[in-house]
Each structure stands twice: as C-alpha cells, then as structure tokens.
Design an enzyme around this catalytic site. Structure first.
Site, PDB file in Angstrom:
ATOM      1  N   LYS A 165     117.661  20.620  99.377  1.00  0.00           N
ATOM      2  CA  LYS A 165     118.363  19.434  99.868  1.00  0.00           C
ATOM      3  C   LYS A 165     119.790  19.390  99.337  1.00  0.00           C
ATOM      4  O   LYS A 165     120.733  19.061 100.072  1.00  0.00           O
ATOM      5  CB  LYS A 165     117.612  18.170  99.438  1.00  0.00           C
ATOM      6  CG  LYS A 165     116.237  18.020 100.061  1.00  0.00           C
ATOM      7  CD  LYS A 165     115.575  16.739  99.579  1.00  0.00           C
ATOM      8  CE  LYS A 165     114.159  16.611 100.107  1.00  0.00           C
ATOM      9  NZ  LYS A 165     113.499  15.378  99.611  1.00  0.00           N
ATOM     10  N   HIS A 188      91.326  38.049 114.778  1.00  0.00           N
ATOM     11  CA  HIS A 188      91.973  39.017 115.669  1.00  0.00           C
ATOM     12  C   HIS A 188      93.444  39.208 115.315  1.00  0.00           C
ATOM     13  O   HIS A 188      94.160  39.910 116.031  1.00  0.00           O
ATOM     14  CB  HIS A 188      91.813  38.570 117.123  1.00  0.00           C
ATOM     15  CG  HIS A 188      90.388  38.511 117.556  1.00  0.00           C
ATOM     16  ND1 HIS A 188      89.763  39.528 118.235  1.00  0.00           N
ATOM     17  CD2 HIS A 188      89.442  37.544 117.367  1.00  0.00           C
ATOM     18  CE1 HIS A 188      88.501  39.196 118.467  1.00  0.00           C
ATOM     19  NE2 HIS A 188      88.285  38.000 117.950  1.00  0.00           N
ATOM     20  N   GLU A 243     102.198  22.016  96.671  1.00  0.00           N
ATOM     21  CA  GLU A 243     103.181  21.157  96.011  1.00  0.00           C
ATOM     22  C   GLU A 243     102.682  20.688  94.650  1.00  0.00           C
ATOM     23  O   GLU A 243     103.483  20.404  93.759  1.00  0.00           O
ATOM     24  CB  GLU A 243     103.492  19.952  96.904  1.00  0.00           C
ATOM     25  CG  GLU A 243     104.816  19.279  96.589  1.00  0.00           C
ATOM     26  CD  GLU A 243     105.248  18.310  97.660  1.00  0.00           C
ATOM     27  OE1 GLU A 243     106.244  18.585  98.355  1.00  0.00           O
ATOM     28  OE2 GLU A 243     104.584  17.273  97.825  1.00  0.00           O
TER      29      GLU A 243
END
Length: 445
Positions: free
Chosen positions: A422, A308, A287
């Site tokens: 948003k 793995h 951010e």
C-alpha cells in the site's frame, strides 16, 4: 458436527508426534481463553457465536428483509475478510444456477471492491443500469482503495437511478463505531449501519454483520449458521480433552507435519460449492501464520476438477506438502446414472447408482493414491451443506487457526506485512503525504 481423521497424516510422523503437542495445544487454547496470548486485543471472535443475542439477529434479518423487498441485486463492497466469508457461505448454500432463472425469489448477490479491475467495474455498473440495486459497504476506515473506489461509483449510480431517498434505504454501512470516512458518510447520509467490532479482525468477521447481513440478504438462515458455530465453540473449548477437540487436534497435526518438513497445506474439496470456502480459508491461515519467516503456505484445489491440472504435481511433485480434504457426507440432491443402449462410453456398470457414489469413490481413490505417493492426508467430514454445518466448519477453522498460530510461535491476529504494497502504491500514485516514499521509489526505478 465435524469428524476429523488424522490417521493418514500421523502415519507419516514418528510415533506419538501429534500427542506430544497436546500440552502445548492446551496451553495455547487456554491462552486464547484467558486473553494472555499475543494479539489478545483481537479475540472478539472467540466467544462471538455465544454472544449474539436474538434481538441482534432479528435486527439483521429485518434489514435484510428491507433490502430483499426493494432490490433485485445487492452489491457487497468489501475486500479480504470483508467479503470472503460471506461469499464462501452464500456459494456453499446456493443453487449453482438459480441466478440464471431470474425468477425474483432472491436478489442476486454481487461482489465489488475486491479488485481494481476497470473492466470488471465497468461491466458491473453496466449490468446494474436500470436495475433496482442496493449496496452493503463494508469498510472499517472507508479509505481502503479497492472498496472506496467501488463504493464511490456505486453510490453515485444508485442515487442517480433510484433517487436520494431510496438510495438511503438500500445502502447499508458496516464500519467503525465512531470514526473513519465510511462512518462519516453513513451518519451524514442517514444510512442504516452496523459496527465492525474493534476486537474482531477482518478474516475472523464472518459471524459479525460483515458476513451475517449479506448471508441473510441471500435468503439463508443466519440463526442456524450461528447455532452451528455456537455448538462448535463448545466442542473446541478448554474443557474438551485433546483427543476429542477437533480444533486442537487439527492445529497440532499440521504443526507436527510442518516441523517434519511439510511446508505446504493443500485444502481439497470434492464439492464445487466449496470453492470460495477454500479462498476464505487461504486468507485465514495465510494472513494469520505467514510472518517472521515462518508459516505453512495455504493452497487449495477443487477436486476432481483440478486432478486434471494439479493432480500430477500433488501425486509426484516435491514432497513438501500435506493435504486436508473436506468431504460432505450427503449432497442436497439425488441424481441417478442412466442406462444407455449403445454404452459407447462403457459406463453402464454405473446404471442406477448415485452420481455422489462415483464422486465418493473418486475421493477415496485419490486419497489412497496421494498417501501412497507420500502425501500426508487429513480428512474433515461434515454431514451436509447447510447453514448449521457451515457455521460449525467456520468456527472450527477459526479456533484451529488461533491454536495453530500460537503453536507456531507467531501472533495469529496481526498482519503487518500487508501495508508494504500500500505504501508503494500510494507513493507511485502521488498521494499527498507520501512524497518521501515517492522519491525513494523513483531512485530505485
């Protein structure tokens, strides 16, 4: 407090590449100190550790004691920086299986308001049925969708189960000083409340009540946590020479690697308790630096587990990555490898040796293999997983992030891009005031 080794990263760069950034790193650190950098209205974190008074910390501890006395479970409602830091610290310091014992020594610390999963919230509310639970609601505005949705559910359930008077005792608000829905609710209901400082962004807020109260509720020593951060604040200041300043050195090294084409940083740990620390770090750097078409992509792995699954790609994939390894010098417990008469697994050669020795050799072997495979490698060593060293690690990453973002040429303290989704979400849900956006989206669909 922290040892930073960049040798296996600098070896991939031209001679002197990291040291050549020393003057710019010093300028960036000074700009933070003087408040002359972009985003200078969000520098409250810089001297936060040294500014926390004994009286303030005592008040946090008292509120935590009230919650611990009256709650078997405490739900932390928040998203992003409003919960990741607390979760990182709590998981790093907790017994991995204590929650299974239900011995009542510590309340269960649960997290909500960080997703919109109906199943998750349904299962959480069902778990809380009949339990003595409280809520720490962390939201500056009180209208962040994920957190507001969860808090509305939790508030009503707490009031119904525990009664209005007790609910007022076990719901705590951490919010704006004077405005916003969460502040209005806290004042109206009479909740104990704390202020999120205006000059501290969410991802830098671990050492405010946002992180300190949940950590104290979990039973950990916030004084030691803050002291570790204070000492790291001093160790990364403008008077510390570049070669001795771990935050400046980390910031310069990662920017030198970025300039050399290494676009992805993988934070790797060999201690399962640090998984959520990885998640907090990803937000802090992603951010802060991902803007203007720039930025190192922050990724993370838990090793040896992810060897793995991701090991092949790290070893032989596209060479656009570098790796930063967090190594814990001493685990909290001692466990020796036992003898087995049949030795079908062929592991008797490890008899009597500590499990951590095996882990350390796996770490060393992996780092050597990755360097041989063309992956620059930084190593951060902390002495122990305790409050003091975790506090130091948090501040190291915060200061390093500020310096690194300025070296990159971005404002490390804003996040304009997070608003785009948003606006679309509110338009699609038909929120009042978003009619124009709704029409525009419908034309695209």
């Amino acid at each position: 407090m922290i040892k930073l080794d960049i040798q296996n990263a600098a070896s991939f760069l031209p001679a002197g590449a990291v040291d050549s950034l020393a003057p710019r790193a010093a300028e960036a650190n000074l700009a933070l100190e003087n408040g002359t950098c972009p985003g200078n209205d969000f520098l409250g974190w810089l001297h936060l550790p040294s500014s926390l008074t004994p009286e303030f910390l005592a008040d946090i501890r008292q509120t935590a004691a009230t919650l611990r006395e009256n709650c078997d479970a405490i739900v932390v409602a928040g998203i992003g920086g409003s919960y990741l830091g607390a979760r990182a610290v709590i998981e790093a310091l907790s017994d991995s299986f204590e929650w299974l014992s239900r011995d009542g020594s510590n309340p269960a610390i649960l997290f909500a308001g960080n997703n919109i999963g109906e199943d998750y919230l349904s299962e959480l509310t069902r778990y809380l049925e009949g339990r003595r639970f409280g809520v720490i609601n962390i939201s500056k505005s009180g209208t962040t969708t994920e957190t507001a949705l969860a808090f509305r559910l939790l508030k009503k359930q707490c009031e119904q189960q525990r009664g209005l008077d007790m609910a007022r005792r076990v719901i705590v608000a951490i919010t704006d000083a004077s405005k916003g829905a969460a502040r209005i609710t806290a004042d109206k209901e009479g909740y104990k409340s704390y202020i999120i400082p205006d000059n501290v962004g969410g991802r830098f807020s671990v050492l405010t009540p946002v992180g300190l109260l949940p950590i104290a509720c979990a039973g950990f020593d916030i004084d030691a946590l803050v002291q570790g951060a204070r000492d790291m604040e001093q160790a990364t200041g403008i008077d510390v020479p570049f070669a001795e300043n771990p935050a400046a050195l980390y910031a310069a090294t990662r920017n030198a690697l970025y300039a050399a084409g290494k676009k992805i940083e993988i934070l790797a740990n060999y201690q399962p308790k640090l998984h959520s620390m990885n998640e907090w770090w990803k937000q802090l750097y992603g951010e802060s630096e991902g803007k203007g078409g720039k930025g190192i992509f922050p990724a993370a792995v838990d090793l040896t587990t992810d060897l793995h699954s991701m090991g092949q790609w790290i070893q032989e994939g596209e060479r656009t990555i570098f790796e930063t390894v967090i190594s814990v010098a001493a685990p909290r417990h001692t466990l020796l490898f036992p003898h087995d008469d049949e030795n079908l697994d062929g592991l008797n050669f490890l008899e009597g040796r500590r499990v951590d020795e095996v882990n350390k050799m796996a770490e060393l072997g992996t780092r050597l293999a990755h360097v041989d495979g063309g992956v620059p490698n930084l190593r951060i060593v902390i002495d122990a997983l305790d409050e003091y060293h975790i506090g130091a690690l948090i501040y190291f990453f915060e200061r390093g992030c500020g310096i690194s973002g300025l070296l990159l040429g971005v404002n490390p303290f804003d996040q304009p891009g997070v608003e785009a989704y948003k606006r679309n979400m509110f338009a699609l849900l038909g929120k009042p005031g978003y009619e124009a956006e709704t029409a525009a989206i419908q034309a695209r669909l």
